[in-house]
Design a protein around this motif. Structure first.
Motif, PDB file in Angstrom:
ATOM      1  N   GLN A 209      10.228  -6.626  -1.649  1.00  0.00           N
ATOM      2  CA  GLN A 209       9.958  -6.937  -3.200  1.00  0.00           C
ATOM      3  C   GLN A 209       8.898  -5.736  -3.550  1.00  0.00           C
ATOM      4  OE1 GLN A 209       9.015 -10.571  -4.526  1.00  0.00           O
ATOM      5  NE2 GLN A 209      10.529 -11.694  -3.517  1.00  0.00           N
ATOM      6  N   ALA A 210       8.232  -5.146  -2.785  1.00  0.00           N
ATOM      7  CA  ALA A 210       7.177  -4.067  -3.131  1.00  0.00           C
ATOM      8  C   ALA A 210       7.691  -3.038  -3.870  1.00  0.00           C
ATOM      9  CB  ALA A 210       6.252  -3.630  -1.850  1.00  0.00           C
ATOM     10  N   PRO A 211       8.779  -2.276  -3.446  1.00  0.00           N
ATOM     11  CA  PRO A 211       9.197  -1.103  -4.185  1.00  0.00           C
ATOM     12  C   PRO A 211       9.448  -1.606  -5.934  1.00  0.00           C
ATOM     13  CG  PRO A 211      10.169  -1.098  -2.277  1.00  0.00           C
ATOM     14  CD  PRO A 211       9.400  -2.394  -2.302  1.00  0.00           C
ATOM     15  N   ALA A 212      10.174  -2.518  -6.070  1.00  0.00           N
ATOM     16  CA  ALA A 212      10.549  -2.918  -7.247  1.00  0.00           C
ATOM     17  C   ALA A 212       9.442  -3.328  -8.234  1.00  0.00           C
ATOM     18  CB  ALA A 212      11.555  -3.893  -7.751  1.00  0.00           C
TER      19      ALA A 212
ATOM     20  N   ALA B  87       0.653  -1.290   0.171  1.00  0.00           N
ATOM     21  CA  ALA B  87       0.012  -0.002  -0.090  1.00  0.00           C
ATOM     22  C   ALA B  87       0.809   1.301  -0.138  1.00  0.00           C
ATOM     23  CB  ALA B  87      -0.973   0.109   1.106  1.00  0.00           C
ATOM     24  N   VAL B  88       1.987   1.118   0.557  1.00  0.00           N
ATOM     25  CA  VAL B  88       2.550   2.475   0.862  1.00  0.00           C
ATOM     26  C   VAL B  88       3.344   2.854  -0.387  1.00  0.00           C
ATOM     27  CG1 VAL B  88       4.949   3.240   1.711  1.00  0.00           C
ATOM     28  CG2 VAL B  88       3.369   2.220   3.279  1.00  0.00           C
ATOM     29  N   GLU B  89       3.887   1.583  -1.256  1.00  0.00           N
ATOM     30  CA  GLU B  89       4.526   1.817  -2.536  1.00  0.00           C
ATOM     31  C   GLU B  89       3.343   2.435  -3.535  1.00  0.00           C
ATOM     32  OE1 GLU B  89       7.840   1.887  -3.569  1.00  0.00           O
ATOM     33  OE2 GLU B  89       7.891   1.864  -1.248  1.00  0.00           O
ATOM     34  N   LEU B  90       2.188   1.694  -3.541  1.00  0.00           N
ATOM     35  CA  LEU B  90       1.207   2.058  -4.577  1.00  0.00           C
ATOM     36  C   LEU B  90       0.864   3.378  -4.435  1.00  0.00           C
ATOM     37  CD1 LEU B  90      -1.152  -0.993  -4.367  1.00  0.00           C
ATOM     38  CD2 LEU B  90       0.333  -0.575  -6.345  1.00  0.00           C
TER      39      LEU B  90
END
Length: 467
Positions: free
Chosen positions: A449-452, A377-380
């Protein structure tokens, strides 16, 4: 194999044609349970297709339970509840890809955290059940499910969900679709229109349509199903399919006033409610909501649960809590139309429940999912903006909203080409007015893995990245 001729000039992609032919062959018995399929490489060579095309078709077939990958042993036809075939003439749907080796693709819906499942514990329990095999257990089992499993489900529902019913009201099924297959076979149940949440669970809608139901899409809002709108759209409806604890796919809960309205409608109209409680265990804000069934004093709710979303899809085990007035009819149908996994799989699940492992597993998964959900959620929100991110109080996915002029089916295809596997929101709509968006599962995404992955998603969608 059977005839797999392709129309290479058709607008329908090759993987869709392959998926349709194989799924139809499973449903009509041409491909029997346990039959071994060629490897993706071998079938691609045989048909003159790209290997990725065959893997995409196998992926959808595995995701929908038609086939099972067994590692180096190969790919085999799974046991399918043939009473709920795929709806005829359904429009092409975007895939839930999965590799033949069984590894999920990023954002793939419908899967719990495969890396979090206690495989060693499950294997030990399964071995114990095998060692305890006795002559009576070799005889055909009760088609409603073995007694220890039904008793374990009864105890779980009483403690965790506030539903107090005797074991004879529990019918073990082959997952949600197996339960729906029994429900739709009840005499006279589909003679009247059926309310369906709009948007709603597409497999539930497809199963109802395949059974001949007249679907009436009823809009949902911030409080869930709009009961007043349903009364206007189809006042004579005899059945409603709802997901009150966590609406599929938008994520809101059915408010208490709406719950009471729905129960009153069912009682006064002698209608029935199918409650799909598919992922109620995973709520991250506040306490888990009580099911609609716990408020049902008139016996109008058929409560459906599944272990596929909490344990692993290959288990293909769920349950149906039948109202007293329908218990005997549903049990009789189960005796004819309810193919279940072998008794040893049921016994393993019974032990997993009875010994407290299920409760501990759910608590661990809730904590794991909360971390993975927060990281995604943070990255989105950072990349796409908070206004595009739909984050409910629970569930196993996040909604990324697209502009109304966008085409989420095309967006999903672009994501597949980039090795990502979101699902389109528009598929959940039955009517012509469809909202556009992507459903993104976080269950198998480690936080690091979320940021990439979000960056790759943005590039696939050709959307500008925020600094």
């Amino acid at each position: 194999m059977f005839d797999l001729a392709f129309d290479r000039d058709a607008a329908e992609p090759a993987y869709r044609q392959l998926y349709r032919r194989i799924s139809a062959a499973v449903l009509d018995g041409t491909l029997v349970h346990g039959a071994r399929l060629p490897s993706a490489r071998a079938l691609a060579s045989q048909l003159g297709l790209a290997r990725g095309t065959v893997e995409a078709a196998y992926g959808q077939l595995a995701g929908e339970g038609y086939i099972q990958g067994r590692g180096a042993a190969g790919t085999f036809v799974a046991s399918v509840a043939v009473s709920v075939p795929t709806a005829p003439a359904a429009p092409p749907r975007a895939l839930h890809p999965i590799t033949v080796q069984g590894q999920p693709m990023p954002f793939q819906m419908g899967l719990p955290a495969l890396d979090g499942f206690p495989r060693k514990l499950w294997t030990r329990l399964a071995a114990r059940q095998a060692h305890a095999l006795s002559p009576p257990s070799l005889v055909a089992q009760d088609p409603a499910g073995i007694a220890p499993l039904r008793q374990a489900i009864t105890r779980y529902l009483a403690v965790a969900r506030g539903i107090a019913v005797p074991p004879d009201q529990i019918i073990v099924t082959a997952g949600f679709q197996g339960a729906l297959g029994l429900i739709t076979r009840l005499p006279g149940l589909l003679d009247r229109p059926v309310w369906m949440e709009e948007p709603g669970y597409f497999l539930g809608r497809d199963g109802l349509i395949a059974a001949g139901a007249r679907i009436v899409p009823v809009p949902v809002d911030g409080e869930g199903l709009d009961v007043a709108a349903g009364r206007v759209l189809a006042p004579d409806a005899g059945l409603a399919l709802v997901s009150p604890s966590h609406q599929s796919p938008l994520g809101m809960a059915l408010s208490l006033p709406r719950r009471l309205q729905l129960l009153d409608w069912a009682m006064t109209n002698e209608a029935w409610i199918v409650e799909d409680d598919y992922d109620s265990e995973f709520r991250y804000v506040g306490r888990p909501l009580p099911p609609l069934k716990s408020l049902d004093r008139a016996g109008r709710v058929l409560y459906v649960g599944t272990f596929s979303k909490t344990l692993f899809p290959g288990l293909r085990l769920g349950y149906l809590v039948a109202p007293p007035a329908l218990t005997r009819q549903i049990a009789d149908l189960a005796a004819r139309l309810n193919p279940l996994p072998a008794a040893d799989a049921q016994a393993t699940l019974a032990a997993f429940l009875a010994e407290g492992h299920f409760g501990r597993h759910v608590r661990r998964m809730r904590q794991l999912y909360a971390r993975r959900r927060a990281a995604l959620a943070v990255e989105l929100e950072r990349v796409f903006g908070a206004e595009r991110v739909g984050l409910g109080a629970g569930g196993m996915h996040i909604l990324l909203r697209l502009d109304d002029g966008a085409d989420d089916l095309a967006a999903v295809e672009a994501c597949h080409a980039a090795g990502l596997a979101p699902s389109p929101l528009s598929r959940a709509y039955a009517g012509p007015r469809k909202r556009q968006g992507l459903l993104l599962s976080f269950t198998n995404l480690p936080p690091e893995q979320a940021p990439a992955l979000v960056q790759r998603l943005a590039r696939a969608l050709s959307m500008p990245l925020r600094p």
